[in-house]
Design a protein around this motif. Structure first.
Motif, PDB file in Angstrom:
ATOM      1  N   GLU A 146       1.300   6.730   9.122  1.00 51.30           N
ATOM      2  CA  GLU A 146      -0.026   6.156   8.869  1.00 51.30           C
ATOM      3  C   GLU A 146      -0.012   4.878   8.044  1.00 51.30           C
ATOM      4  N   TRP A 147       1.162   4.296   7.815  1.00 50.09           N
ATOM      5  CA  TRP A 147       1.178   3.034   7.065  1.00 50.09           C
ATOM      6  C   TRP A 147       0.377   1.985   7.832  1.00 50.09           C
ATOM      7  N   SER A 148      -0.421   1.204   7.103  1.00 47.95           N
ATOM      8  CA  SER A 148      -1.265   0.205   7.758  1.00 47.95           C
ATOM      9  C   SER A 148      -0.550  -1.129   7.944  1.00 47.95           C
ATOM     10  N   ARG A 149       0.536  -1.334   7.199  1.00 45.68           N
ATOM     11  CA  ARG A 149       1.255  -2.605   7.272  1.00 45.68           C
ATOM     12  C   ARG A 149       2.755  -2.347   7.178  1.00 45.68           C
ATOM     13  N   THR A 150       3.519  -3.347   7.625  1.00 45.78           N
ATOM     14  CA  THR A 150       4.978  -3.244   7.499  1.00 45.78           C
ATOM     15  C   THR A 150       5.364  -3.023   6.046  1.00 45.78           C
ATOM     16  N   PHE A 151       4.762  -3.796   5.143  1.00 47.05           N
ATOM     17  CA  PHE A 151       5.019  -3.669   3.711  1.00 47.05           C
ATOM     18  C   PHE A 151       3.764  -3.061   3.079  1.00 47.05           C
ATOM     19  N   ALA A 152       3.847  -1.806   2.705  1.00 44.13           N
ATOM     20  CA  ALA A 152       2.657  -1.057   2.318  1.00 44.13           C
ATOM     21  C   ALA A 152       2.078  -1.533   0.995  1.00 44.13           C
ATOM     22  N   PRO A 153       0.751  -1.637   0.913  1.00 42.93           N
ATOM     23  CA  PRO A 153       0.106  -1.900  -0.372  1.00 42.93           C
ATOM     24  C   PRO A 153       0.340  -0.743  -1.341  1.00 42.93           C
ATOM     25  N   GLY A 154       0.298  -1.060  -2.631  1.00 43.81           N
ATOM     26  CA  GLY A 154       0.575  -0.046  -3.639  1.00 43.81           C
ATOM     27  C   GLY A 154      -0.330   1.154  -3.554  1.00 43.81           C
ATOM     28  N   ALA A 171      12.193   8.275  13.961  1.00 41.98           N
ATOM     29  CA  ALA A 171      13.586   8.382  13.527  1.00 41.98           C
ATOM     30  C   ALA A 171      14.369   7.124  13.900  1.00 41.98           C
ATOM     31  N   ARG A 172      14.124   6.614  15.113  1.00 42.62           N
ATOM     32  CA  ARG A 172      14.825   5.386  15.531  1.00 42.62           C
ATOM     33  C   ARG A 172      14.394   4.186  14.695  1.00 42.62           C
ATOM     34  N   LEU A 173      13.113   4.121  14.348  1.00 46.79           N
ATOM     35  CA  LEU A 173      12.631   3.018  13.518  1.00 46.79           C
ATOM     36  C   LEU A 173      13.265   3.074  12.136  1.00 46.79           C
ATOM     37  N   ARG A 174      13.313   4.248  11.549  1.00 48.17           N
ATOM     38  CA  ARG A 174      13.959   4.386  10.239  1.00 48.17           C
ATOM     39  C   ARG A 174      15.429   3.989  10.305  1.00 48.17           C
ATOM     40  N   ALA A 175      16.115   4.397  11.362  1.00 47.58           N
ATOM     41  CA  ALA A 175      17.530   4.055  11.505  1.00 47.58           C
ATOM     42  C   ALA A 175      17.714   2.550  11.636  1.00 47.58           C
ATOM     43  N   ASP A 193       8.274  -4.346  -1.272  1.00 46.04           N
ATOM     44  CA  ASP A 193       9.001  -5.330  -0.479  1.00 46.04           C
ATOM     45  C   ASP A 193      10.105  -4.691   0.368  1.00 46.04           C
ATOM     46  N   VAL A 194      10.035  -3.369   0.515  1.00 50.94           N
ATOM     47  CA  VAL A 194      10.881  -2.630   1.459  1.00 50.94           C
ATOM     48  C   VAL A 194       9.969  -2.114   2.569  1.00 50.94           C
ATOM     49  N   PRO A 195      10.349  -2.242   3.830  1.00 48.35           N
ATOM     50  CA  PRO A 195       9.483  -1.747   4.913  1.00 48.35           C
ATOM     51  C   PRO A 195       9.062  -0.297   4.674  1.00 48.35           C
ATOM     52  N   ALA A 196       7.774  -0.060   4.849  1.00 47.34           N
ATOM     53  CA  ALA A 196       7.178   1.212   4.442  1.00 47.34           C
ATOM     54  C   ALA A 196       7.800   2.420   5.120  1.00 47.34           C
ATOM     55  N   HIS A 197       8.180   2.293   6.391  1.00 48.12           N
ATOM     56  CA  HIS A 197       8.700   3.458   7.098  1.00 48.12           C
ATOM     57  C   HIS A 197      10.064   3.892   6.555  1.00 48.12           C
TER      58      HIS A 197
END
Length: 489
Positions: A69-77, A228-232, A54-58
């Motif tokens: 390479e994450w397929s979704r905002t909230f990555a599957p396990g 880097a900007r997305l993570r920030a 429930d934390v954004p994958a990036h």
């Protein structure tokens, strides 16, 4: 017997963050013990339907190993587990990683200033020991009368039995926390019917998120500045959430209204809405994210029992309200033994075990080092969890602190770091003062952040990630006793 510089216990996010930090600092003399057959920690163990972060994958990834390479905002396990496998491969652990090798015991040998570690096979000797064992590892199985009499499949959500075919089955789920909120909508699609036992409702806010297209992934992969900007951006958004989780009046009121609006929009039945509405402060318990839970509970596929499961008589389940239900499969989504860490009984320092030292709740200095346990470091332990941002960030800050502490250790004649009890006590008081007026202690709920033996907040850091970073960066070694020359016989 060879003395290893550092032994790390656990190969989940924290353990891999620690190994990476050590190796980037030129410290390659490290061994990682992992009791499981693979890396990944909680993402190896939790494979229930719908499991995701429930934390954004990036942001829920290591800074040294960004992943486009994450397929979704909230990555599957499963994607998170695969990512951690890749991290382990990139760190070239080789035979430094010992899979299926549990730490069965660890004892500080003051005469030789080493940790002696029992693995059930080859004993290990290390100058320093890092516990990166995680806090969501040991399933909590509640004491429910007659539980052992249930005749059908019975398992905890963290030990999912994939051999059980749920199609056409009556499935009962105990608990409405983070795992249940993900699990129940999936069960509603496959089981004949789901009965959900709710001891306490949760505050739930919209999850949102999207699938990430191949083009977007390619863009992030080829434009590291964008990553880097997305993570920030995700980090800043997480830090902003601290206000609503920690009791800021305006922020909490606004977040509470978002949650209530979400509930009203998705549940039409007033009686069901009332049963799903918490009676405690926003943030007191973990705030959950879901767009699918309320529609599932409001559907004909799920029956919400708004009280706890109190008794099991064969296939008959009795709630605290007295209502009874029949079930073919029983799933315990009842969380973990988080406040009392299972490894604490196994670790003996100067005079006692960690379990005894923590008999009234976990304590530390810097959420990382513990008085009476020389050259020991604990990641994901006392006051190192978060309710508003990525916990991976905390593990990375702790790992950086450990690297600095080991440099201090190597400058000492006895190569030993002993935390001053006064420093640990002062840090504990600091945590207590910061937490005193927060919803975690005053919000009118029971949560896994607080140790019930003492009533202290022992799991959460009562501040932002930035404040934790500054707190650890501001240490100067004075938390340790002065160095002493080793005594030679």
């Amino acid at each position: 017997m060879r003395i290893i510089d550092t032994v790390v216990v656990g190969a989940g996010f924290a353990g891999l963050a620690m190994v990476g930090a050590l190796r980037r600092a030129g410290r390659d003399d490290v061994v990682v013990l992992e009791r499981g057959g693979d890396v990944g920690g909680t993402w190896r163990d939790n494979t229930y339907p719908g499991v995701a972060c429930d934390v954004p994958a990036h942001l829920y990834s290591l800074a040294a190993h960004p992943n486009a390479e994450w397929s979704r905002t909230f990555a599957p396990g499963g994607e998170i587990q695969a990512y951690l496998r890749r991290v382990a491969a990139r760190e070239s652990l080789g035979d430094r990683l010992r899979l299926r090798t549990p730490m069965l015991g660890a004892r500080w040998d003051a005469d030789d200033a080493v940790w002696r570690i029992d693995t059930g096979a080859e004993p290990l000797v290390a100058r320093s020991l890092v516990l990166a064992c995680g806090r969501l590892t040991e399933p909590n199985v509640p004491a429910i009368a007659g539980l052992e009499s249930f005749p059908g499949p019975l398992f905890h959500s963290a030990r999912w039995d994939h051999d059980v075919d749920l199609a056409g089955k009556r499935v009962a789920v105990v608990g409405t926390g983070a795992s249940a909120v993900q699990l129940v909508p999936e069960l509603a699609r496959t089981a004949a019917h789901v009965t959900l036992f709710q001891r306490t409702p949760a505050w739930i806010v919209p999850r949102g998120g999207t699938d990430i297209s191949p083009a977007e992934r390619e863009h992030l992969s080829t434009h590291p500045g964008e990553m880097a900007r997305l993570r920030a951006q995700l980090y800043a958004e997480g830090e902003e959430r601290f206000a609503s989780r920690s009791g800021d009046a305006a922020a909490s009121t606004a977040a509470r209204e978002i949650a209530l609006s979400h509930l009203r929009a998705q549940v039409a039945d007033p009686a069901l809405r009332a049963a799903l509405t918490p009676d405690y402060a926003f943030g007191c318990k973990r705030v959950l994210l879901s767009d699918a839970f309320y529609p599932a509970v409001a559907s004909d596929a799920v029956n919400l029992e708004p009280t706890a499961l109190s008794r099991v008589d064969g296939s008959t389940l009795t709630a605290a309200s007295g209502a009874t239900f029949e079930a073919d499969v029983l799933v315990l989504a009842t969380g973990f033994a988080a406040a009392q860490q299972p490894y604490a009984d196994l670790v003996r320092g100067d005079e006692s075990t960690l379990a005894k030292h923590w008999s009234e709740g976990m304590t530390s200095f810097g959420s990382t080092v513990v008085a009476g346990f020389p050259n020991l470091f604990v990641l994901n332990g006392p006051n190192a969890s978060l309710g508003h941002n990525s916990a991976v960030l905390m593990a990375e800050e702790q790992s950086a602190y450990v690297v600095r502490a080991l440099a201090e250790r190597d400058r000492r004649p006895d190569r030993t770091l002993r935390v001053r009890p006064e420093a640990e006590a002062a840090y504990t008081d600091e945590i207590a003062a910061a937490a005193a007026s927060t919803p975690w202690l005053t919000g009118g709920c029971r949560n896994w952040y607080v140790d019930e033996r003492s009533g202290r907040l022992t799991l959460l850091w009562p501040g932002t990630v930035q404040s934790f970073r500054e707190r650890l960066a501001g240490t100067d070694g004075s938390e340790f006793e002065p160095a002493h020359s080793p005594v030679r016989g």
